[in-house]
Design a protein around this motif. Structure first.
Motif, mmCIF file in Angstrom:
data_model
loop_
_atom_site.group_PDB
_atom_site.id
_atom_site.type_symbol
_atom_site.label_atom_id
_atom_site.label_comp_id
_atom_site.label_asym_id
_atom_site.label_seq_id
_atom_site.Cartn_x
_atom_site.Cartn_y
_atom_site.Cartn_z
ATOM 1 N N GLY A 36 0.815 -1.206 0.000
ATOM 2 C CA GLY A 36 0.000 0.000 0.000
ATOM 3 C C GLY A 36 0.849 1.255 0.000
ATOM 4 N N ALA A 37 1.947 1.232 0.758
ATOM 5 C CA ALA A 37 2.850 2.383 0.809
ATOM 6 C C ALA A 37 3.535 2.615 -0.528
ATOM 7 N N ILE A 38 3.924 1.532 -1.173
ATOM 8 C CA ILE A 38 4.572 1.633 -2.486
ATOM 9 C C ILE A 38 3.615 2.255 -3.502
ATOM 10 N N ASP A 39 2.367 1.801 -3.485
ATOM 11 C CA ASP A 39 1.388 2.341 -4.427
ATOM 12 C C ASP A 39 1.125 3.822 -4.163
ATOM 13 N N GLN A 40 1.077 4.207 -2.892
ATOM 14 C CA GLN A 40 0.879 5.617 -2.587
ATOM 15 C C GLN A 40 2.087 6.441 -3.034
ATOM 16 N N ALA A 41 3.275 5.913 -2.807
ATOM 17 C CA ALA A 41 4.485 6.613 -3.255
ATOM 18 C C ALA A 41 4.439 6.839 -4.760
ATOM 19 N N LYS A 42 4.072 5.805 -5.484
ATOM 20 C CA LYS A 42 3.990 5.911 -6.947
ATOM 21 C C LYS A 42 2.989 6.978 -7.363
ATOM 22 N N SER A 43 1.839 7.019 -6.690
ATOM 23 C CA SER A 43 0.801 7.984 -7.050
ATOM 24 C C SER A 43 1.247 9.418 -6.803
ATOM 25 N N LEU A 44 2.192 9.613 -5.880
ATOM 26 C CA LEU A 44 2.682 10.949 -5.549
ATOM 27 C C LEU A 44 3.961 11.321 -6.311
ATOM 28 N N GLY A 45 4.429 10.394 -7.133
ATOM 29 C CA GLY A 45 5.656 10.657 -7.882
ATOM 30 C C GLY A 45 6.914 10.427 -7.071
ATOM 31 N N ALA A 46 6.781 9.779 -5.901
ATOM 32 C CA ALA A 46 7.929 9.511 -5.036
ATOM 33 C C ALA A 46 8.696 8.288 -5.524
ATOM 34 N N THR A 47 9.963 8.224 -5.155
ATOM 35 C CA THR A 47 10.812 7.116 -5.609
ATOM 36 C C THR A 47 11.172 6.140 -4.500
ATOM 37 N N SER A 48 10.680 6.384 -3.271
ATOM 38 C CA SER A 48 11.065 5.495 -2.180
ATOM 39 C C SER A 48 10.023 5.461 -1.074
ATOM 40 N N VAL A 49 10.056 4.345 -0.344
ATOM 41 C CA VAL A 49 9.318 4.196 0.911
ATOM 42 C C VAL A 49 10.356 4.008 2.009
ATOM 43 N N LEU A 50 10.343 4.881 3.015
ATOM 44 C CA LEU A 50 11.226 4.718 4.155
ATOM 45 C C LEU A 50 10.607 3.678 5.080
ATOM 46 N N HIS A 51 11.358 2.591 5.303
ATOM 47 C CA HIS A 51 10.845 1.470 6.100
ATOM 48 C C HIS A 51 11.760 1.231 7.294
ATOM 49 N N VAL A 52 11.166 1.187 8.475
ATOM 50 C CA VAL A 52 11.903 0.861 9.694
ATOM 51 C C VAL A 52 11.710 -0.622 9.980
ATOM 52 N N VAL A 53 12.801 -1.370 9.990
ATOM 53 C CA VAL A 53 12.717 -2.805 10.278
ATOM 54 C C VAL A 53 12.473 -2.972 11.775
ATOM 55 N N ARG A 54 11.372 -3.560 12.130
ATOM 56 C CA ARG A 54 10.954 -3.656 13.525
ATOM 57 C C ARG A 54 11.857 -4.610 14.317
ATOM 58 N N TYR A 55 11.784 -4.503 15.626
ATOM 59 C CA TYR A 55 12.437 -5.469 16.507
ATOM 60 C C TYR A 55 11.459 -5.818 17.610
ATOM 61 N N ASP A 56 10.806 -6.962 17.468
ATOM 62 C CA ASP A 56 9.810 -7.414 18.431
ATOM 63 C C ASP A 56 10.509 -8.270 19.483
ATOM 64 N N ARG A 57 10.730 -7.722 20.654
ATOM 65 C CA ARG A 57 11.470 -8.431 21.699
ATOM 66 C C ARG A 57 10.647 -9.535 22.362
ATOM 67 N N LYS A 58 9.349 -9.641 22.009
ATOM 68 C CA LYS A 58 8.508 -10.680 22.585
ATOM 69 C C LYS A 58 8.681 -12.023 21.880
ATOM 70 N N ILE A 59 9.374 -11.989 20.737
ATOM 71 C CA ILE A 59 9.654 -13.230 20.013
ATOM 72 C C ILE A 59 11.164 -13.400 19.915
ATOM 73 N N SER A 60 11.599 -14.555 19.444
ATOM 74 C CA SER A 60 13.034 -14.800 19.359
ATOM 75 C C SER A 60 13.682 -13.908 18.301
ATOM 76 N N TYR A 61 14.966 -13.701 18.459
ATOM 77 C CA TYR A 61 15.707 -12.865 17.518
ATOM 78 C C TYR A 61 15.630 -13.458 16.105
ATOM 79 N N LEU A 62 15.832 -14.767 15.997
ATOM 80 C CA LEU A 62 15.815 -15.403 14.681
ATOM 81 C C LEU A 62 14.436 -15.325 14.038
ATOM 82 N N ARG A 63 13.405 -15.506 14.852
ATOM 83 C CA ARG A 63 12.045 -15.391 14.298
ATOM 84 C C ARG A 63 11.790 -13.965 13.821
#
Length: 285
Positions: free
Chosen positions: A106-133
């Motif tokens: 959805g973010a990519i499609d919105q970026a495209k509609s606005l003429g943007a070339t990127s989506v800034l994405h923060v890779v989450r860190y969920d400490r409630k699950i294992s690091y590998l998961r």
């Protein structure tokens, strides 16, 4: 007589052109024409309309702006106002900010509609699950959107943040390389790394994986004495970042692209101050 006058005129014109070129070169910075200067739209505070904020940002000398992703029907009018303001002012929306929201398609499609070339994405860190998961699940979020990114020509750029995950350059480089796609890269935040390392060392490792830059300052002295988040308080160029070394590494990778301020915003005077500071630390003028 006519020939003599013509030769004098030609000589004068050549001298004037040479003087103009020298003056132009003297006023140009190392990254003038290579780095495009931007701000996050939400940094323009106050009650002005979206259109008026775009006008102000343009008039202050910024080359573009970055907007937050707003999905859902309730936000359609707001997103249209972004597109209309960009078209009306000629100020491009170069990217959109999506944080760690998993709906990357959805973010990519919105970026495209606005003429943007990127989506800034923060890779989450969920400490409630294992690091590998967490590692596998965060990769799957991006992997599921790569085809759409390639189809739309919109990059997914992972930002280095304080999530205690992907906080050193070799791990970030390996993470991005695992997707084997030119549409997955790094949104390199210069200030965020200073808690654990130095931006010039990151750039040495990640190289051209750095597709866009977030610009902020960080002061280790302030952080150690007043609190870690207080380290961001110093103005650009007045903290612990060695901007000359950052520029040197950017030169080595022939960086040409967007640099977006991510600092405390404000009114017109505050944004003008930010523009001047960016010019100095990035050698844009």
């Amino acid at each position: 007589m006519y020939r003599r006058t013509l030769l004098k005129s030609a000589a004068f014109s050549a001298a004037a052109a040479a003087t103009s070129t020298v003056a132009s070169n003297a006023s140009a910075g190392e990254f003038t024409g290579k780095i495009k200067k931007a701000v996050k739209l939400h940094m323009a505070t106050g009650d002005a309309s979206v259109l008026d904020k775009f006008r102000m940002i343009r008039d202050l000398g910024f080359d573009g702006v970055e907007t937050r992703v707003k999905l859902g029907k309730e936000n359609e009018a707001l997103v249209r106002s972004y597109a209309q303001a960009s078209e009306s002012t000629g100020l491009p929306i170069h990217g959109v900010i999506h944080s760690s929201n998993p709906d990357l398609v959805g973010a990519i499609d919105q970026a495209k509609s606005l003429g943007a070339t990127s989506v800034l994405h923060v890779v989450r860190y969920d400490r409630k699950i294992s690091y590998l998961r967490n590692h596998e699940e965060t990769k799957q979020i991006i992997r599921s959107a790569v085809d759409q990114a390639e189809k739309q020509g919109v990059m997914i750029l992972c930002e280095n943040v304080w999530a205690s995950y992907l906080i050193e350059p070799m791990g970030m480089a390996r993470f991005v390389d695992s997707f084997d796609s030119p549409m997955v890269g790094i949104y390199f935040d210069v200030g965020n790394v200073v808690r654990w390392g130095w931006p010039q060392h990151w750039l040495e490792v990640i190289g051209r994986r750095a597709k866009k830059l977030d610009i902020k300052e960080y002061d280790l002295g302030v952080a150690m004495n007043e609190g870690m988040r207080e380290g961001f308080r110093k103005p650009l160029g007045e903290g612990s970042i060695e901007w000359d070394k950052v520029r040197s590494e950017l030169t080595k990778i022939d960086y040409q692209g967007w640099a977006t301020a991510e600092v405390k915003g404000g009114d017109r005077a505050r944004l003008a101050e930010i523009a001047a500071q960016m010019d100095r630390v990035l050698d844009l003028a």
